[in-house]
Design an enzyme around this catalytic site. Structure first.
Site, PDB file in Angstrom:
ATOM      1  N   LEU A   1       0.865  -1.193   0.000  1.00  0.00           N
ATOM      2  CA  LEU A   1       0.000   0.000   0.000  1.00  0.00           C
ATOM      3  C   LEU A   1       0.891   1.228   0.000  1.00  0.00           C
ATOM      4  O   LEU A   1       1.806   1.327   0.815  1.00  0.00           O
ATOM      5  CB  LEU A   1      -0.905   0.042   1.237  1.00  0.00           C
ATOM      6  CG  LEU A   1      -1.992  -1.027   1.399  1.00  0.00           C
ATOM      7  CD1 LEU A   1      -2.680  -0.867   2.741  1.00  0.00           C
ATOM      8  CD2 LEU A   1      -3.016  -0.933   0.276  1.00  0.00           C
ATOM      9  N   HIS A   2       0.624   2.165  -0.907  1.00  0.00           N
ATOM     10  CA  HIS A   2       1.413   3.394  -0.890  1.00  0.00           C
ATOM     11  C   HIS A   2       0.636   4.625  -1.350  1.00  0.00           C
ATOM     12  O   HIS A   2       1.057   5.745  -1.112  1.00  0.00           O
ATOM     13  CB  HIS A   2       2.651   3.240  -1.781  1.00  0.00           C
ATOM     14  CG  HIS A   2       2.339   3.233  -3.251  1.00  0.00           C
ATOM     15  ND1 HIS A   2       1.814   2.130  -3.883  1.00  0.00           N
ATOM     16  CD2 HIS A   2       2.458   4.187  -4.202  1.00  0.00           C
ATOM     17  CE1 HIS A   2       1.631   2.411  -5.163  1.00  0.00           C
ATOM     18  NE2 HIS A   2       2.011   3.649  -5.388  1.00  0.00           N
TER      19      HIS A   2
END
Length: 363
Positions: A208-209
């Site tokens: 996740l970013h």
């Protein structure tokens, strides 16, 4: 024919590697072609060491413009100023850009203003979401490109709708998949495999970013909790970007099955993906790789610029509502997740097609 090839961020190098190999092959066959590799320095990544280039068989860049840091506008300006000097010092017949990072757009603009032709690899992909900087980069780059190399028929259609002529569009496939297929036999087991005693198809990989997922703390906390609650008691392996790690730490998110680890190299990360039960991500590139390796993929985004990974691959778009996690996990663990079908032209020969085409066009 001399080509200047641009790379600005880590994923770009996986895309340009096969193109460089195809140029070298054509040169060895006696074709009049050469290249210069320009790293804009947009992203500095400690994993982009000699090992990275050695593992992926990518030659070191001929120059680094060292344009990293600052806002997007500052970065764009620094890249354009430095690349203009680069082109004056090292004239070329064609500038080849890949993907949709700031470097792609900035170098395309600079080249065209200096009356140098531009080829865009991965042209025509669209998410329809103008809040993503990448979408703006795609639109601008494709507005000023001469030769468009595409990954799908949908990308071709997007370009036609925007007025691009058919004789400028070349459906060649996906260079990221060239790299994946070439390197698949070379994947490296990361230390975490033995440390956590991982078993094939008995863990989930997470990445996740995107700001939509990680910047709003209450939403991120709920998202993580839903993933933990509905992942059927199997380990969650989460190579975490330092920025995301800081946010998670502040939220006090921890669980015995949640293993937040340092980012992995390309060969280590894909070793984990290939053997995972599933991948939960908000990355575009990972959806492509998971689809080719037939690994179920859940994408926590409201849109995707890679719809072929949904239509023919293993990817499903869940959106960003944490409540979408439970039904997706139930589908996964009941064995009902779709299987990948063949994606046209994603066969490992994309880069060869690009170089063959350029040699014909510029002869």
């Amino acid at each position: 024919m001399k080509i200047t090839i641009i790379a600005g961020a880590r994923p770009n190098f996986m895309k340009i590697g096969p193109i460089i190999h195809a140029v070298q092959k054509a040169k060895n066959e006696g074709k009049s072609i050469g290249y210069r590799l320009v790293h804009t320095g947009q992203h500095y990544d400690k994993k982009m060491s000699g090992d990275f280039f050695d593992q992926l068989e990518i030659p070191a860049p001929d120059t680094n413009l060292e344009s990293g840091g600052g806002t997007q506008a500052e970065q764009t300006a620094k890249i354009m100023i430095a690349f203009e000097k680069e082109l004056l010092d090292n004239p070329t017949d064609l500038v080849l850009v890949v993907g949709d990072v700031t470097s792609t757009m900035a170098c395309a603009i600079t080249a065209q203003k200096m009356q140098v032709k531009v080829a865009h690899v991965e042209a025509g992909i669209r998410s329809g979401d103008w809040s993503m900087p990448e979408e703006i980069n795609r639109l601008i780059t494709d507005a000023i490109t001469n030769y468009f190399f595409t990954t799908s028929e949908l990308a071709n259609e997007n370009l036609r709708k925007s007025g691009v002529k058919d004789n400028q569009i070349f459906f060649v496939g996906n260079t990221m998949i060239d790299t994946l297929l070439k390197q698949r036999p070379n994947f490296i087991k990361p230390p975490v495999w033995d440390e956590l005693n991982l078993k094939e198809k008995e863990y989930i990989v997470m990445t996740l970013h995107r700001p939509a997922n990680v910047d709003e703390s209450s939403k991120l906390k709920e998202l993580m909790q839903e993933i933990i609650d509905h992942s059927n008691e199997i380990p969650l392996v989460f190579p975490v970007h330092p920025r995301t790690a800081k946010i998670l730490e502040g939220l006090g998110i921890s669980h015995p099955r949640l293993h937040m680890i340092e980012p992995l190299s390309y060969l280590e990360f894909n070793y984990l993906v290939e053997r995972a039960k599933a991948v939960v991500t908000d990355s575009g590139g990972i959806t492509e790789e998971a689809s080719i390796m037939n690994v179920p993929c859940m994408t926590l985004r409201d849109n995707t610029e890679r719809p072929e990974t949904m239509d023919l691959g293993t990817n499903e778009l869940l959106g960003t509502d944490p409540k979408a996690i439970q039904p997706a996990m139930e589908k996964l663990f009941s064995g009902e997740w779709k299987k990948a079908k063949e994606i046209p032209m994603w066969d490992g020969k994309c880069a060869e097609r690009i170089i063959e085409t350029l040699l014909k066009l510029e002869s």
